[in-house]
Design an enzyme around this catalytic site. Structure first.
Site, mmCIF file in Angstrom:
data_model
loop_
_atom_site.group_PDB
_atom_site.id
_atom_site.type_symbol
_atom_site.label_atom_id
_atom_site.label_comp_id
_atom_site.label_asym_id
_atom_site.label_seq_id
_atom_site.Cartn_x
_atom_site.Cartn_y
_atom_site.Cartn_z
ATOM 1 N N MET A 146 16.245 -34.621 77.688
ATOM 2 C CA MET A 146 17.052 -33.434 77.366
ATOM 3 C C MET A 146 16.648 -32.837 76.024
ATOM 4 O O MET A 146 16.549 -31.617 75.882
ATOM 5 C CB MET A 146 18.541 -33.808 77.343
ATOM 6 C CG MET A 146 19.454 -32.608 77.158
ATOM 7 S SD MET A 146 21.181 -33.069 77.036
ATOM 8 C CE MET A 146 21.514 -33.694 78.668
ATOM 9 N N LYS A 206 16.717 -6.775 79.464
ATOM 10 C CA LYS A 206 17.795 -7.607 80.011
ATOM 11 C C LYS A 206 17.562 -9.072 79.627
ATOM 12 O O LYS A 206 16.444 -9.454 79.235
ATOM 13 C CB LYS A 206 17.847 -7.442 81.529
ATOM 14 C CG LYS A 206 16.571 -7.845 82.249
ATOM 15 C CD LYS A 206 16.556 -7.366 83.698
ATOM 16 C CE LYS A 206 15.268 -7.785 84.383
ATOM 17 N NZ LYS A 206 15.143 -7.194 85.729
ATOM 18 N N ARG A 239 18.767 -5.571 97.853
ATOM 19 C CA ARG A 239 19.445 -6.356 96.835
ATOM 20 C C ARG A 239 20.528 -5.467 96.221
ATOM 21 O O ARG A 239 21.703 -5.708 96.378
ATOM 22 C CB ARG A 239 18.387 -6.773 95.798
ATOM 23 C CG ARG A 239 18.663 -7.963 95.005
ATOM 24 C CD ARG A 239 17.497 -8.290 94.091
ATOM 25 N NE ARG A 239 17.152 -7.215 93.167
ATOM 26 C CZ ARG A 239 16.403 -7.368 92.083
ATOM 27 N NH1 ARG A 239 15.894 -8.553 91.797
ATOM 28 N NH2 ARG A 239 16.133 -6.360 91.290
ATOM 29 N N TYR A 291 11.864 -42.296 80.152
ATOM 30 C CA TYR A 291 12.701 -42.557 81.330
ATOM 31 C C TYR A 291 11.856 -42.920 82.549
ATOM 32 O O TYR A 291 10.801 -42.337 82.784
ATOM 33 C CB TYR A 291 13.529 -41.326 81.676
ATOM 34 C CG TYR A 291 14.736 -41.124 80.796
ATOM 35 C CD1 TYR A 291 15.732 -42.090 80.715
ATOM 36 C CD2 TYR A 291 14.870 -39.963 80.057
ATOM 37 C CE1 TYR A 291 16.853 -41.886 79.911
ATOM 38 C CE2 TYR A 291 15.985 -39.747 79.256
ATOM 39 C CZ TYR A 291 16.973 -40.714 79.187
ATOM 40 O OH TYR A 291 18.071 -40.521 78.399
#
Ligand SMILES: *Cc1c(COP(=O)(O)O)cnc(C)c1O
Length: 350
Positions: free
Chosen positions: A292, A32, A120, A243
């Protein structure tokens, strides 16, 4: 210039064989989420060629794409289920997670999922009672397997493991007598022979994540990630990098800017966690925040640091996916499935 993921299909196949050697029943492959980010088509073909006959995906679309890649042979099961007929000619096996699913798939092959402690997906206890009261409900479905999923398999001492195993044995004995059983995921396969079944469903361990977190990793790593240095610059003592000016050079330093960032799955929480990359075998500390598209490393004293050189971020001499996950406060599964779409993917053949 882009980063490069190298995926060792030989390691994936070796991991599948290692799991097979320690399990009495058959071993499927859970592919998956694009085989946990490694590429479901390539991983699926390598495992099919090694003899794997059953694959699990989460979603219908994944199943249809995998059928395209694998051809007609192997069984492909869809854990989240799908509406009747939606698989077209792909011949997928729905996992039946409710009485509604059981009714909807009358007349075809399917897998019955009974919930034993995950709450679930899967039939709840009261739904299983309905099946017992009215055996006709199941009569139309050809059950290939009956399965459940362990909630705490990576914690061997957890009491729920044995509880789930016993509930599963009891329920399957009553509603699906004689139907082959599927119990363990990767970690479940390391809980001991009592957790063996007719079909184990490992995912993570195939890709080299540690199924036994408290012990050393028995699996072979299968992924390395490297990204190119774009620039190298000198900063003076007291200069900040990146940053928030979150990292300040204490001594004159050389900083390499590398082409990968949180948009590529290099998790932002890795900043300030003592993570190192590897440049030609030399450890280089990650410094400053994760941007990013860019990250910065302190390459002071590493003469090989120049634009175009590939810095290893994950695997090889760099930290494993599990180690990066620990530094970022998450699990290796999330590190692998987050690996970005912008990397080139190179496959080493099995
Ligand atoms: C994802 C999944 C697996 C595989 O789990 P791993 O921990 O990756 O081995 C097995 N069964 C079910 C139902 C799953 O959702």
């Amino acid at each position: 210039m882009q980063g490069c993921l190298t995926i060792d299909l030989g390691a994936v196949v070796a991991n599948w064989r290692l799991l097979g050697a320690r399990h009495a029943g058959a071993v499927a492959a859970v592919v998956k989420a694009d085989a946990y980010g490694l590429g479901a088509a390539a991983v699926g073909r390598a495992l099919r060629d090694a003899g794997c006959g059953t694959f699990f995906v989460a979603q219908l679309e994944e199943g249809m794409a995998l059928r395209e890649a694998l051809g007609p042979g192997p069984a492909i099961a869809v854990l989240n289920g799908f509406a009747r007929g939606k698989d077209g000619r792909a011949g997928l096996l729905p996992v039946l997670n409710s009485l509604g699913d059981v009714a909807a798939h009358a007349g075809r092959d399917a897998i019955l999922h009974v919930d034993t402690g995950m709450a679930r997906l899967g039939l709840e206890a009261r739904e299983v009672v309905r099946l017992l009261d009215d055996p006709g409900l199941l009569a139309g479905v050809r059950l290939r397997w009956v399965m459940t999923h362990l909630a705490c398999a990576e914690t061997p001492a957890h009491a729920l493991n044995a509880v789930q195993r016993e509930r599963f044995a009891g329920l399957t004995q009553r509603v699906a007598r004689g139907v082959p059983r599927s119990l363990a995921n990767s970690s479940g396969m390391f809980l001991g022979v009592d957790f063996a079944s007719d079909l184990a469903r490992p995912g993570a361990a195939l890709y080299g994540l540690n199924p036994t977190p408290a012990r050393s990793n028995p699996m072979r790593p299968s992924v390395t990630l490297a990204a190119p240095i774009l620039q190298v610059r000198e900063v003076a003592a007291g200069d900040s990098v990146g940053y928030g000016a979150a990292w300040i050079a204490r001594v004159p330093s050389r900083i390499a800017t590398v082409a990968a960032g949180y948009a590529d799955g290099y998790l932002r929480h890795l900043a300030g966690a003592g993570v190192v990359g590897s440049l030609l075998g030399r450890p280089v500390p990650l410094v400053g925040r994760i941007s990013m598209d860019l990250i910065t490393f302190d390459v002071t004293g590493v003469s090989a640091a120049h634009p175009g050189a590939m810095l290893t971020l994950l695997g090889g001499a760099a930290p494993s996916a599990d180690a990066l996950a620990a530094a970022a406060g998450t699990i290796g599964y999330e590190v692998l499935t987050a690996l970005g779409r912008r990397y080139r993917r190179d496959y080493l053949p099995a």
